[in-house]
Design a protein around this motif. Structure first.
Motif, PDB file in Angstrom:
ATOM      1  N   LEU A 284     -71.685 -37.838 -28.598  1.00  0.00           N
ATOM      2  CA  LEU A 284     -72.080 -39.171 -28.117  1.00  0.00           C
ATOM      3  C   LEU A 284     -70.930 -40.163 -28.279  1.00  0.00           C
ATOM      4  O   LEU A 284     -70.668 -40.973 -27.386  1.00  0.00           O
ATOM      5  CB  LEU A 284     -73.335 -39.652 -28.855  1.00  0.00           C
ATOM      6  N   ASN A 285     -70.233 -40.100 -29.410  1.00  0.00           N
ATOM      7  CA  ASN A 285     -69.060 -40.964 -29.607  1.00  0.00           C
ATOM      8  C   ASN A 285     -67.973 -40.636 -28.596  1.00  0.00           C
ATOM      9  O   ASN A 285     -67.349 -41.535 -28.023  1.00  0.00           O
ATOM     10  CB  ASN A 285     -68.508 -40.811 -31.030  1.00  0.00           C
ATOM     11  N   GLY A 286     -67.732 -39.360 -28.378  1.00  0.00           N
ATOM     12  CA  GLY A 286     -66.717 -38.952 -27.409  1.00  0.00           C
ATOM     13  C   GLY A 286     -67.080 -39.381 -26.002  1.00  0.00           C
ATOM     14  O   GLY A 286     -66.223 -39.843 -25.236  1.00  0.00           O
ATOM     15  N   THR A 287     -68.344 -39.264 -25.649  1.00  0.00           N
ATOM     16  CA  THR A 287     -68.807 -39.715 -24.334  1.00  0.00           C
ATOM     17  C   THR A 287     -68.589 -41.200 -24.167  1.00  0.00           C
ATOM     18  O   THR A 287     -68.108 -41.661 -23.122  1.00  0.00           O
ATOM     19  CB  THR A 287     -70.302 -39.368 -24.154  1.00  0.00           C
ATOM     20  N   SER A 288     -68.910 -41.955 -25.196  1.00  0.00           N
ATOM     21  CA  SER A 288     -68.691 -43.399 -25.150  1.00  0.00           C
ATOM     22  C   SER A 288     -67.216 -43.713 -24.932  1.00  0.00           C
ATOM     23  O   SER A 288     -66.866 -44.562 -24.102  1.00  0.00           O
ATOM     24  CB  SER A 288     -69.185 -44.052 -26.448  1.00  0.00           C
ATOM     25  N   ALA A 289     -66.338 -43.032 -25.652  1.00  0.00           N
ATOM     26  CA  ALA A 289     -64.900 -43.270 -25.508  1.00  0.00           C
ATOM     27  C   ALA A 289     -64.432 -42.970 -24.087  1.00  0.00           C
ATOM     28  O   ALA A 289     -63.701 -43.769 -23.487  1.00  0.00           O
ATOM     29  CB  ALA A 289     -64.116 -42.417 -26.514  1.00  0.00           C
TER      30      ALA A 289
ATOM     31  N   ALA B 185     -74.544 -44.588 -24.488  1.00  0.00           N
ATOM     32  CA  ALA B 185     -74.112 -43.495 -25.369  1.00  0.00           C
ATOM     33  C   ALA B 185     -73.949 -43.994 -26.807  1.00  0.00           C
ATOM     34  O   ALA B 185     -74.366 -43.317 -27.753  1.00  0.00           O
ATOM     35  CB  ALA B 185     -72.806 -42.882 -24.864  1.00  0.00           C
ATOM     36  N   SER B 186     -73.372 -45.174 -26.962  1.00  0.00           N
ATOM     37  CA  SER B 186     -73.189 -45.741 -28.305  1.00  0.00           C
ATOM     38  C   SER B 186     -74.532 -46.083 -28.944  1.00  0.00           C
ATOM     39  O   SER B 186     -74.717 -45.895 -30.149  1.00  0.00           O
ATOM     40  CB  SER B 186     -72.311 -46.990 -28.242  1.00  0.00           C
TER      41      SER B 186
END
Length: 140
Positions: free
Chosen positions: A11-16, A44-45
């Motif tokens: 989820l963090n990677g998707t947000s980035a 996502a965040s």
């Protein structure tokens, strides 16, 4: 290994990824694409935050199992990630609210500060996961 931390890292990677794609879209003048990508990053965040809080409530913290310089590095990344994440929430809400109300100039001004912090928090979220769940097996 638990699946929950991996999901949170994704989820963090998707947000980035969505953040950087959103930045590229606005630089190309693609406002509607930018809006969708940034709202996706926010989604996502938001799911990450809910998931992280649930996991924390259920299982608490996970200790970093390595001592020395690696632990210092891990804690530096973790604490900078945590403190900036706390400061980030009101910034993101304001940054997203402004253009939705047609106030684009104030949005641009605050986004110059919000974007790099949000990107840092998203990327270091993945780094914390990698350091906590994968680095020790490489070192021990």
């Amino acid at each position: 290994m638990e699946l929950h931390p991996l999901i949170n890292a994704c989820l963090n990677g998707t947000s980035a990824i969505l953040l950087f794609l959103g930045l590229r879209a606005i630089k190309q003048g693609k406002r509607e694409r930018h809006k969708k990508l940034m709202l996706g990053a926010f989604g996502a965040s938001s799911v990450f935050l809910a998931s992280y809080l649930l996991r924390f409530a259920i299982s608490g913290t996970t200790r970093f199992p390595v001592e020395g310089v690696w632990k210092v590095a891990y804690l530096a990344v973790l604490f900078s990630h945590m403190f900036l994440a706390i400061a980030l929430l009101p910034m993101v809400l304001r940054t997203l609210w402004l253009p939705l109300t047609g106030r684009f100039e104030p949005h641009r001004r605050i986004a110059r500060f919000t974007f790099p912090i949000w990107a840092y928090v998203s990327v270091t979220g993945v780094a914390v996961y990698l350091m906590l769940y994968h680095l020790p097996s490489l070192l021990l």
